[in-house]
Design a protein around this motif. Structure first.
Motif, PDB file in Angstrom:
ATOM      1  N   TRP A 176       4.484   0.063 -10.718  1.00  0.00           N
ATOM      2  CA  TRP A 176       4.263  -1.539 -10.798  1.00  0.00           C
ATOM      3  C   TRP A 176       2.729  -1.715 -11.245  1.00  0.00           C
ATOM      4  O   TRP A 176       1.804  -0.834 -11.146  1.00  0.00           O
ATOM      5  N   ARG A 177       2.634  -2.929 -11.605  1.00  0.00           N
ATOM      6  CA  ARG A 177       1.168  -3.232 -12.058  1.00  0.00           C
ATOM      7  C   ARG A 177       0.960  -4.585 -11.634  1.00  0.00           C
ATOM      8  O   ARG A 177       1.894  -5.599 -11.813  1.00  0.00           O
ATOM      9  N   VAL A 178       0.006  -4.892 -10.831  1.00  0.00           N
ATOM     10  CA  VAL A 178      -0.390  -6.240 -10.280  1.00  0.00           C
ATOM     11  C   VAL A 178      -1.755  -6.604 -11.006  1.00  0.00           C
ATOM     12  O   VAL A 178      -2.612  -6.048 -11.148  1.00  0.00           O
ATOM     13  N   THR A 179      -1.557  -8.007 -11.510  1.00  0.00           N
ATOM     14  CA  THR A 179      -2.543  -8.642 -12.273  1.00  0.00           C
ATOM     15  C   THR A 179      -3.199  -9.658 -11.032  1.00  0.00           C
ATOM     16  O   THR A 179      -2.338 -10.483 -10.622  1.00  0.00           O
ATOM     17  N   LEU A 180      -4.614  -9.470 -10.846  1.00  0.00           N
ATOM     18  CA  LEU A 180      -5.190 -10.454  -9.882  1.00  0.00           C
ATOM     19  C   LEU A 180      -6.201 -11.280 -10.342  1.00  0.00           C
ATOM     20  O   LEU A 180      -7.147 -10.625 -10.961  1.00  0.00           O
ATOM     21  N   THR A 181      -6.197 -12.587 -10.381  1.00  0.00           N
ATOM     22  CA  THR A 181      -7.393 -13.320 -10.717  1.00  0.00           C
ATOM     23  C   THR A 181      -8.166 -13.791  -9.538  1.00  0.00           C
ATOM     24  O   THR A 181      -7.517 -14.438  -8.842  1.00  0.00           O
ATOM     25  N   LEU A 182      -9.267 -13.099  -9.531  1.00  0.00           N
ATOM     26  CA  LEU A 182     -10.148 -13.404  -8.446  1.00  0.00           C
ATOM     27  C   LEU A 182     -10.996 -14.870  -8.566  1.00  0.00           C
ATOM     28  O   LEU A 182     -11.074 -15.064  -9.698  1.00  0.00           O
ATOM     29  N   SER A 199       4.240  -6.790 -12.316  1.00  0.00           N
ATOM     30  CA  SER A 199       5.345  -6.468 -13.454  1.00  0.00           C
ATOM     31  C   SER A 199       5.665  -5.104 -13.135  1.00  0.00           C
ATOM     32  O   SER A 199       4.838  -4.178 -12.747  1.00  0.00           O
ATOM     33  N   ALA A 200       6.944  -4.819 -13.451  1.00  0.00           N
ATOM     34  CA  ALA A 200       7.565  -3.367 -12.963  1.00  0.00           C
ATOM     35  C   ALA A 200       7.205  -2.783 -14.328  1.00  0.00           C
ATOM     36  O   ALA A 200       7.230  -3.190 -15.500  1.00  0.00           O
ATOM     37  N   PHE A 208     -15.193  -9.705   1.988  1.00  0.00           N
ATOM     38  CA  PHE A 208     -13.741  -9.814   2.568  1.00  0.00           C
ATOM     39  C   PHE A 208     -13.059  -8.686   2.223  1.00  0.00           C
ATOM     40  O   PHE A 208     -13.170  -7.707   1.555  1.00  0.00           O
ATOM     41  N   VAL A 209     -12.017  -8.428   3.107  1.00  0.00           N
ATOM     42  CA  VAL A 209     -11.079  -7.385   2.949  1.00  0.00           C
ATOM     43  C   VAL A 209      -9.552  -8.204   2.751  1.00  0.00           C
ATOM     44  O   VAL A 209      -9.318  -9.117   3.431  1.00  0.00           O
ATOM     45  N   ALA A 210      -8.941  -7.770   1.592  1.00  0.00           N
ATOM     46  CA  ALA A 210      -7.731  -8.356   1.170  1.00  0.00           C
ATOM     47  C   ALA A 210      -6.341  -7.057   1.139  1.00  0.00           C
ATOM     48  O   ALA A 210      -6.938  -6.086   0.776  1.00  0.00           O
ATOM     49  N   GLY A 211      -5.345  -7.503   1.368  1.00  0.00           N
ATOM     50  CA  GLY A 211      -4.225  -6.621   0.909  1.00  0.00           C
ATOM     51  C   GLY A 211      -3.178  -7.360   0.058  1.00  0.00           C
ATOM     52  O   GLY A 211      -2.935  -8.731   0.067  1.00  0.00           O
ATOM     53  N   VAL A 212      -2.504  -6.606  -0.662  1.00  0.00           N
ATOM     54  CA  VAL A 212      -1.324  -7.153  -1.701  1.00  0.00           C
ATOM     55  C   VAL A 212      -0.009  -6.260  -1.164  1.00  0.00           C
ATOM     56  O   VAL A 212      -0.207  -5.005  -1.199  1.00  0.00           O
ATOM     57  N   VAL A 213       1.052  -6.903  -0.888  1.00  0.00           N
ATOM     58  CA  VAL A 213       2.390  -6.298  -1.003  1.00  0.00           C
ATOM     59  C   VAL A 213       3.233  -6.521  -1.871  1.00  0.00           C
ATOM     60  O   VAL A 213       3.273  -7.538  -2.624  1.00  0.00           O
ATOM     61  N   VAL A 214       3.421  -5.359  -2.537  1.00  0.00           N
ATOM     62  CA  VAL A 214       4.548  -5.459  -3.809  1.00  0.00           C
ATOM     63  C   VAL A 214       5.889  -5.201  -3.416  1.00  0.00           C
ATOM     64  O   VAL A 214       6.304  -4.398  -2.607  1.00  0.00           O
ATOM     65  N   THR A 215       6.757  -6.182  -3.721  1.00  0.00           N
ATOM     66  CA  THR A 215       7.994  -6.205  -3.153  1.00  0.00           C
ATOM     67  C   THR A 215       9.066  -6.076  -4.591  1.00  0.00           C
ATOM     68  O   THR A 215       8.859  -6.747  -5.541  1.00  0.00           O
ATOM     69  N   ALA A 216       9.933  -5.069  -4.725  1.00  0.00           N
ATOM     70  CA  ALA A 216      10.994  -4.868  -5.735  1.00  0.00           C
ATOM     71  C   ALA A 216      11.899  -5.832  -5.575  1.00  0.00           C
ATOM     72  O   ALA A 216      12.137  -6.346  -4.588  1.00  0.00           O
ATOM     73  N   GLY A 217      12.577  -6.249  -6.894  1.00  0.00           N
ATOM     74  CA  GLY A 217      13.546  -7.273  -6.750  1.00  0.00           C
ATOM     75  C   GLY A 217      14.821  -6.664  -6.509  1.00  0.00           C
ATOM     76  O   GLY A 217      14.966  -5.561  -5.516  1.00  0.00           O
ATOM     77  N   SER A 218      15.989  -6.882  -7.340  1.00  0.00           N
ATOM     78  CA  SER A 218      17.341  -6.398  -6.841  1.00  0.00           C
ATOM     79  C   SER A 218      17.711  -4.839  -7.284  1.00  0.00           C
ATOM     80  O   SER A 218      18.698  -4.521  -7.119  1.00  0.00           O
ATOM     81  N   SER A 219      16.576  -4.470  -8.137  1.00  0.00           N
ATOM     82  CA  SER A 219      16.798  -3.033  -8.722  1.00  0.00           C
ATOM     83  C   SER A 219      15.450  -2.498  -8.200  1.00  0.00           C
ATOM     84  O   SER A 219      14.418  -2.850  -8.232  1.00  0.00           O
ATOM     85  N   GLY A 246       4.664   4.369  -6.035  1.00  0.00           N
ATOM     86  CA  GLY A 246       5.117   3.708  -7.393  1.00  0.00           C
ATOM     87  C   GLY A 246       6.669   3.223  -7.231  1.00  0.00           C
ATOM     88  O   GLY A 246       7.236   2.282  -7.755  1.00  0.00           O
ATOM     89  N   ARG A 247       7.258   4.162  -6.732  1.00  0.00           N
ATOM     90  CA  ARG A 247       8.735   4.012  -6.635  1.00  0.00           C
ATOM     91  C   ARG A 247       9.131   3.153  -5.481  1.00  0.00           C
ATOM     92  O   ARG A 247       8.845   3.572  -4.265  1.00  0.00           O
ATOM     93  N   ILE A 248       9.887   2.229  -5.756  1.00  0.00           N
ATOM     94  CA  ILE A 248      10.106   1.170  -4.609  1.00  0.00           C
ATOM     95  C   ILE A 248      11.705   1.066  -4.760  1.00  0.00           C
ATOM     96  O   ILE A 248      11.887   0.554  -5.784  1.00  0.00           O
TER      97      ILE A 248
END
Length: 404
Positions: free
Chosen positions: A340-346, A402-403, A324-335, A376-378
């Protein structure tokens, strides 16, 4: 053994002819409708930060982020307007398309110019003050080219940032170059001009040597080597290119139904001769999860979070038997965030084979992904993305962000 000696010589001669600007055999160029037929009228521009390239963009940037297409011209000609009708049509459907060569330029190009296009787009997406700041979807990148430009696309297809490859009327010229096929890991599509296309035997030879399990589409339209690039809005080749890009770079499964399955749209068109390998429309499962800072999860449509920190939205973009091919979109919050660091449980049995736009630690079970230097900067409410190819089944993975 490839039947390449004679074909290669003829194709090389044809490439030389193409450099002079004769792009369509037996047809005169037609003017495109202004801006293309898509919802975002498009034209081209240049940038001092990317010399010797031509940038096709919607005249008014839409609110949606623009996936990226980088393009090698026929004949490896250094004229970024050589396939203007075709590329402007693609851009009008919400894509940023960058062609090798300046507008009406001269000389020849190299595959490194495609890499330069990707580098520039990623940098502009991250540069505060750029009109493209946060407006390019760096998790969705296609590399493509026509004839000699297709050979350039092959050379760049192993770039970890590339998520799909498109080969138009092209094929490797020598057996010694077959390593480029063996290293393919992302979905690929061929759009060839039928048996009268001088590149047809090369393309079909490549088709037979693709890695097992690789998602691949082969379409032959009986128009010869010149294609339809100079026709109004790029003709039929542009129409199917837009559909393929909507599928692979925007997740549009209605567009994907034109390519996948025994009853695919192009299969029934009466114009195209179609072959398929490992194509499915599965995908589209997403599992957004809040960051440890407590920001709320985005909606199922992937809208940005409104709290601090960041969220991660995971999507299976393509699933086939065994991978498979997968994608992850990281979205910054109000600041704004600076990393960033994404933890993914496969899911059980799934492993990561390769990743792009992030650095992963681990390949199975719980895997951590960290940003790379350019994404990294969003800004607050903006996004960055990364992707990976895996073995096994991708559905059901759980992501958190997590930022840093």
């Amino acid at each position: 053994m490839r039947r390449r000696t004679t074909v290669g010589a003829v194709l090389a001669a044809l490439v030389t002819t193409l450099v002079t600007g004769i792009m369509t055999i037996g047809a005169s160029p037609a003017d495109a409708a202004v801006g293309g037929s898509g919802p975002y009228p498009a034209d081209y521009e240049t940038s001092t930060g990317l010399p010797n390239h031509t940038i096709y963009r919607p005249q008014n940037l839409p609110s949606e982020r623009l996936p990226l297409l980088v393009w090698g011209n026929g004949g490896c000609a250094a004229s970024g307007t050589a396939q203007i009708n075709f590329l402007r049509e693609i851009s009008s459907h919400g894509f940023l398309a960058i062609a090798n060569g300046a507008p009406n330029g001269s000389g020849s190009t190299t595959s490194q110019m495609l890499t330069q296009s990707i580098d520039w787009a990623f940098a502009e997406n991250s540069r505060s003050g750029s009109k493209y700041f946060g407006r390019i979807d760096t998790s969705r990148v296609a590399v493509a080219g026509f004839s000699c430009g297709g050979l350039e696309a092959y050379a760049v297809s192993a770039d970890p940032r590339v998520t799909t490859t498109m080969i138009f009327s092209s094929g490797l010229l020598n057996d010694a170059d077959d390593y480029q096929l063996r290293r393919l890991t992302k979905p690929i599509a061929y759009f060839i001009g039928g048996p009268s296309d001088i590149a047809y035997p090369n393309a079909m030879d490549d088709w037979g040597k693709l890695p097992a399990g690789l998602p691949a589409f082969m379409g032959n339209l009986n128009v010869g080597h010149g294609g339809t690039y100079d026709q109004v809005n790029g003709g039929e080749f542009a129409r199917v290119a837009v559909l393929y890009l909507k599928w692979r770079l925007k997740g549009d499964t209605a567009a994907g139904a034109q390519f996948a399955g025994p009853d695919c749209g192009l299969c029934r068109s009466g114009q195209w001769q179609v072959q398929q390998k490992n194509l499915t429309l599965d995908g589209g499962t997403s599992s957004p999860s809040p960051s440890p800072s407590g920001s709320p999860s985005p909606s199922p449509s992937g809208s940005p979070s409104t709290g601090p920190g960041c969220t991660a939205t995971y999507t299976v973009q393509d699933q086939w038997n065994g991978g498979f091919v997968a994608g992850v979109v990281v979205t910054a919050g109000s600041s704004a965030i600076n990393g960033w660091r994404v933890t993914l449980t496969l899911p059980a049995g799934a492993t990561i084979a390769s990743a792009w736009n992030a650095v992963n630690t681990g390949t199975s079970g719980t895997v951590a992904f960290a940003n790379v230097s350019y994404n990294g900067r969003i800004a607050a409410g903006q996004t960055a993305g990364f992707g990976f190819q895996g073995t096994g089944t991708g559905s059901g993975a759980v992501a958190s962000c997590s930022a840093t």
